[in-house]
Design an enzyme around this catalytic site. Sequence first.
Site, PDB file in Angstrom:
ATOM      1  N   ASN A 150      55.571  32.391  35.117  1.00  0.00           N
ATOM      2  CA  ASN A 150      54.730  32.671  33.954  1.00  0.00           C
ATOM      3  C   ASN A 150      55.640  32.879  32.746  1.00  0.00           C
ATOM      4  O   ASN A 150      56.654  33.577  32.871  1.00  0.00           O
ATOM      5  CB  ASN A 150      53.913  33.960  34.234  1.00  0.00           C
ATOM      6  CG  ASN A 150      52.704  34.101  33.320  1.00  0.00           C
ATOM      7  OD1 ASN A 150      52.816  33.943  32.109  1.00  0.00           O
ATOM      8  ND2 ASN A 150      51.569  34.406  33.913  1.00  0.00           N
ATOM      9  N   HIS A 158      37.005  30.696  42.428  1.00  0.00           N
ATOM     10  CA  HIS A 158      35.991  30.864  41.372  1.00  0.00           C
ATOM     11  C   HIS A 158      35.114  29.633  41.201  1.00  0.00           C
ATOM     12  O   HIS A 158      34.527  29.436  40.134  1.00  0.00           O
ATOM     13  CB  HIS A 158      36.674  31.252  40.051  1.00  0.00           C
ATOM     14  CG  HIS A 158      37.327  32.614  40.106  1.00  0.00           C
ATOM     15  ND1 HIS A 158      38.284  33.034  39.214  1.00  0.00           N
ATOM     16  CD2 HIS A 158      37.137  33.659  40.962  1.00  0.00           C
ATOM     17  CE1 HIS A 158      38.660  34.271  39.511  1.00  0.00           C
ATOM     18  NE2 HIS A 158      37.989  34.670  40.574  1.00  0.00           N
TER      19      HIS A 158
HETATM   20  C1  BJW Z   1      51.182  29.964  31.667  1.00  0.00           C
HETATM   21  C2  BJW Z   1      51.333  28.833  30.873  1.00  0.00           C
HETATM   22  C3  BJW Z   1      52.123  27.791  31.390  1.00  0.00           C
HETATM   23  C4  BJW Z   1      50.083  30.210  29.820  1.00  0.00           C
HETATM   24  N1  BJW Z   1      52.684  27.914  32.597  1.00  0.00           N
HETATM   25  N2  BJW Z   1      51.747  30.070  32.856  1.00  0.00           N
HETATM   26  C5  BJW Z   1      38.325  46.738  38.771  1.00  0.00           C
HETATM   27  C6  BJW Z   1      38.871  46.446  39.987  1.00  0.00           C
HETATM   28  C7  BJW Z   1      38.412  45.383  40.709  1.00  0.00           C
HETATM   29  C8  BJW Z   1      37.414  44.564  40.227  1.00  0.00           C
HETATM   30  C9  BJW Z   1      36.859  44.862  39.021  1.00  0.00           C
HETATM   31  C10 BJW Z   1      37.291  45.934  38.309  1.00  0.00           C
HETATM   32  N3  BJW Z   1      36.561  46.011  37.175  1.00  0.00           N
HETATM   33  C11 BJW Z   1      35.697  44.984  37.161  1.00  0.00           C
HETATM   34  C12 BJW Z   1      35.863  44.268  38.263  1.00  0.00           C
HETATM   35  C13 BJW Z   1      35.160  43.071  38.616  1.00  0.00           C
HETATM   36  C14 BJW Z   1      35.592  41.820  37.884  1.00  0.00           C
HETATM   37  C15 BJW Z   1      36.959  41.915  37.245  1.00  0.00           C
HETATM   38  O1  BJW Z   1      37.983  41.664  37.839  1.00  0.00           O
HETATM   39  N4  BJW Z   1      37.025  42.273  35.978  1.00  0.00           N
HETATM   40  C16 BJW Z   1      38.319  42.452  35.313  1.00  0.00           C
HETATM   41  C17 BJW Z   1      38.358  41.586  34.071  1.00  0.00           C
HETATM   42  C18 BJW Z   1      38.537  43.892  35.078  1.00  0.00           C
HETATM   43  N5  BJW Z   1      35.600  40.794  38.903  1.00  0.00           N
HETATM   44  C19 BJW Z   1      34.476  40.178  39.283  1.00  0.00           C
HETATM   45  O2  BJW Z   1      33.384  40.413  38.789  1.00  0.00           O
HETATM   46  C20 BJW Z   1      34.624  39.174  40.405  1.00  0.00           C
HETATM   47  N6  BJW Z   1      33.683  39.437  41.410  1.00  0.00           N
HETATM   48  C21 BJW Z   1      33.687  40.568  42.129  1.00  0.00           C
HETATM   49  O3  BJW Z   1      34.491  41.460  41.941  1.00  0.00           O
HETATM   50  O4  BJW Z   1      32.722  40.589  43.113  1.00  0.00           O
HETATM   51  C22 BJW Z   1      32.488  41.791  43.816  1.00  0.00           C
HETATM   52  C23 BJW Z   1      31.431  42.538  43.082  1.00  0.00           C
HETATM   53  C24 BJW Z   1      30.189  42.012  42.994  1.00  0.00           C
HETATM   54  C25 BJW Z   1      29.204  42.703  42.323  1.00  0.00           C
HETATM   55  C26 BJW Z   1      29.499  43.917  41.729  1.00  0.00           C
HETATM   56  C27 BJW Z   1      30.790  44.411  41.832  1.00  0.00           C
HETATM   57  C28 BJW Z   1      31.759  43.721  42.509  1.00  0.00           C
HETATM   58  C29 BJW Z   1      34.331  37.769  39.894  1.00  0.00           C
HETATM   59  C30 BJW Z   1      35.344  37.317  38.908  1.00  0.00           C
HETATM   60  C31 BJW Z   1      34.944  35.959  38.349  1.00  0.00           C
HETATM   61  C32 BJW Z   1      35.892  35.476  37.273  1.00  0.00           C
HETATM   62  N7  BJW Z   1      35.312  34.356  36.621  1.00  0.00           N
HETATM   63  C33 BJW Z   1      36.091  33.637  35.622  1.00  0.00           C
HETATM   64  C34 BJW Z   1      35.218  32.505  35.051  1.00  0.00           C
HETATM   65  C35 BJW Z   1      35.125  31.366  36.075  1.00  0.00           C
HETATM   66  C36 BJW Z   1      34.239  30.258  35.595  1.00  0.00           C
HETATM   67  C37 BJW Z   1      34.759  29.573  34.356  1.00  0.00           C
HETATM   68  O5  BJW Z   1      35.884  29.036  34.337  1.00  0.00           O
HETATM   69  O6  BJW Z   1      34.016  29.558  33.405  1.00  0.00           O
HETATM   70  O7  BJW Z   1      37.281  33.110  36.206  1.00  0.00           O
HETATM   71  S1  BJW Z   1      36.724  34.704  34.325  1.00  0.00           S
HETATM   72  C38 BJW Z   1      38.269  33.867  34.159  1.00  0.00           C
HETATM   73  O8  BJW Z   1      39.348  34.760  34.549  1.00  0.00           O
HETATM   74  C39 BJW Z   1      38.243  32.724  35.192  1.00  0.00           C
HETATM   75  C40 BJW Z   1      39.638  32.774  35.740  1.00  0.00           C
HETATM   76  O9  BJW Z   1      39.693  32.150  36.990  1.00  0.00           O
HETATM   77  C41 BJW Z   1      39.932  34.259  35.766  1.00  0.00           C
HETATM   78  C42 BJW Z   1      41.394  34.586  35.811  1.00  0.00           C
HETATM   79  O10 BJW Z   1      42.039  34.135  34.679  1.00  0.00           O
HETATM   80  P1  BJW Z   1      43.520  33.541  34.781  1.00  0.00           P
HETATM   81  O11 BJW Z   1      43.507  32.306  35.551  1.00  0.00           O
HETATM   82  O12 BJW Z   1      44.445  34.592  35.196  1.00  0.00           O
HETATM   83  O13 BJW Z   1      43.769  33.105  33.253  1.00  0.00           O
HETATM   84  P2  BJW Z   1      44.300  34.003  32.034  1.00  0.00           P
HETATM   85  O14 BJW Z   1      43.898  33.308  30.806  1.00  0.00           O
HETATM   86  O15 BJW Z   1      43.908  35.408  32.184  1.00  0.00           O
HETATM   87  O16 BJW Z   1      45.885  33.954  32.182  1.00  0.00           O
HETATM   88  C43 BJW Z   1      46.612  32.762  31.974  1.00  0.00           C
HETATM   89  C44 BJW Z   1      48.062  33.046  32.276  1.00  0.00           C
HETATM   90  O17 BJW Z   1      48.768  31.837  32.193  1.00  0.00           O
HETATM   91  C45 BJW Z   1      48.719  34.016  31.303  1.00  0.00           C
HETATM   92  O18 BJW Z   1      49.409  35.013  32.029  1.00  0.00           O
HETATM   93  C46 BJW Z   1      49.719  33.149  30.545  1.00  0.00           C
HETATM   94  O19 BJW Z   1      50.900  33.842  30.189  1.00  0.00           O
HETATM   95  C47 BJW Z   1      50.000  32.067  31.547  1.00  0.00           C
HETATM   96  N8  BJW Z   1      50.431  30.764  30.997  1.00  0.00           N
HETATM   97  N9  BJW Z   1      50.677  28.959  29.737  1.00  0.00           N
HETATM   98  C48 BJW Z   1      52.525  29.003  33.324  1.00  0.00           C
HETATM   99  N10 BJW Z   1      52.344  26.593  30.701  1.00  0.00           N
END
Ligand code: BJW
Length: 257
Positions: free
Chosen positions: A231, A137
């Site tokens: 996690n 990302h």
């Molecule tokens: C601990 C802890 C401790 C706490 N120890 N653990 C259906 C199917 C497939 C795709 C899609 C879909 N519907 C929509 C989509 C597309 C979309 C998507 O996935 N949406 C979903 C939300 C449904 N995806 C996209 O748009 C991606 N691109 C794409 O698909 O391109 C193709 C395309 C293009 C054009 C049209 C259509 C398709 C791009 C995704 C980009 C994500 N961007 C972000 C922001 C990045 C920049 C920034 O930082 O500002 O990325 S969003 C945010 O979420 C960030 C993260 O990397 C990402 C994931 O989050 P993460 O890391 O999992 O964090 P959390 O907060 O969710 O979880 C934290 C975890 O830690 C928890 O489980 C806690 O329990 C745990 N935890 N303390 C260990 N101490």
Amino acid sequence: MRVATSILRPFWGCVDDSISALRRALNEVESIVTLTGAGISAESGIPTFRGKDGLWRKFSPQALATPEAFRRDPKLVWEWYDWRRCLIQKAEPNGGHYALAELARRQAARSGSFTLITQNVDGLHDRAGSQNLLKLHGDIWLVRCVGCGKEQCNEEAPLKELPPRCDCGAWLRPGVVWFGEELPRGVWERAVEACSRTKIMLVIGTSATVYPAAGLAKVARNAGAQVAVVNPDPSGIDDLADWILRGLSGEILPRLL
Ligand code: BJW
Ligand code: ZN
């Protein structure tokens, strides 16, 4: 179909026993892939996105993390990123980041392969000494010109001017991947490739709800790898995990060494 060996037996019991068994397995396999998410940086004081204190509780992803949001109000988007850059700049990597850097060194010493894939943009893995990271990302310390496309490193926090401008006069945007944007192609391809040939995949600190990143565990699993989740809470891929280590990555990962 995947064949479980005795040492890699799925284990849902006591965390201590799982840690010991997974440690033994990590010492023996030739290839390890890890996928990290925001949770690995939580113990460094960086907020996660989802969950009780997550960023998306206070801020709207549609208003801040899409290309449309940036076109609508680049100053608002940059204020949010500037605030986060200031938070991250003051943070330090924690035991989880350091443990993964050490695991990579140990794998290299025994001529094994180790691939660290991260969804995080904070740069804490780099600061802990990890190399050859696959940043799905992007990177919050990169900025890219929306006019000429030039990308550069910018570690100034806070920024003097919001939104910042390129030498060509156009606005710069954060070098991260927003919703609806494609992941950097070469990086994504290398991540899929690594997951297709790994023996163990560790999925650490991610809710596994954002695609395509969350699909990588299935790639590994379908190719016969064992999947371990670290996690404190349930995640979107628990149902395909062989190992679930419930706890904080800053505590569990150092114990895997
Ligand atoms: C601990 C802890 C401790 C706490 N120890 N653990 C259906 C199917 C497939 C795709 C899609 C879909 N519907 C929509 C989509 C597309 C979309 C998507 O996935 N949406 C979903 C939300 C449904 N995806 C996209 O748009 C991606 N691109 C794409 O698909 O391109 C193709 C395309 C293009 C054009 C049209 C259509 C398709 C791009 C995704 C980009 C994500 N961007 C972000 C922001 C990045 C920049 C920034 O930082 O500002 O990325 S969003 C945010 O979420 C960030 C993260 O990397 C990402 C994931 O989050 P993460 O890391 O999992 O964090 P959390 O907060 O969710 O979880 C934290 C975890 O830690 C928890 O489980 C806690 O329990 C745990 N935890 N303390 C260990 N101490
Ligand atoms: Zn430019």
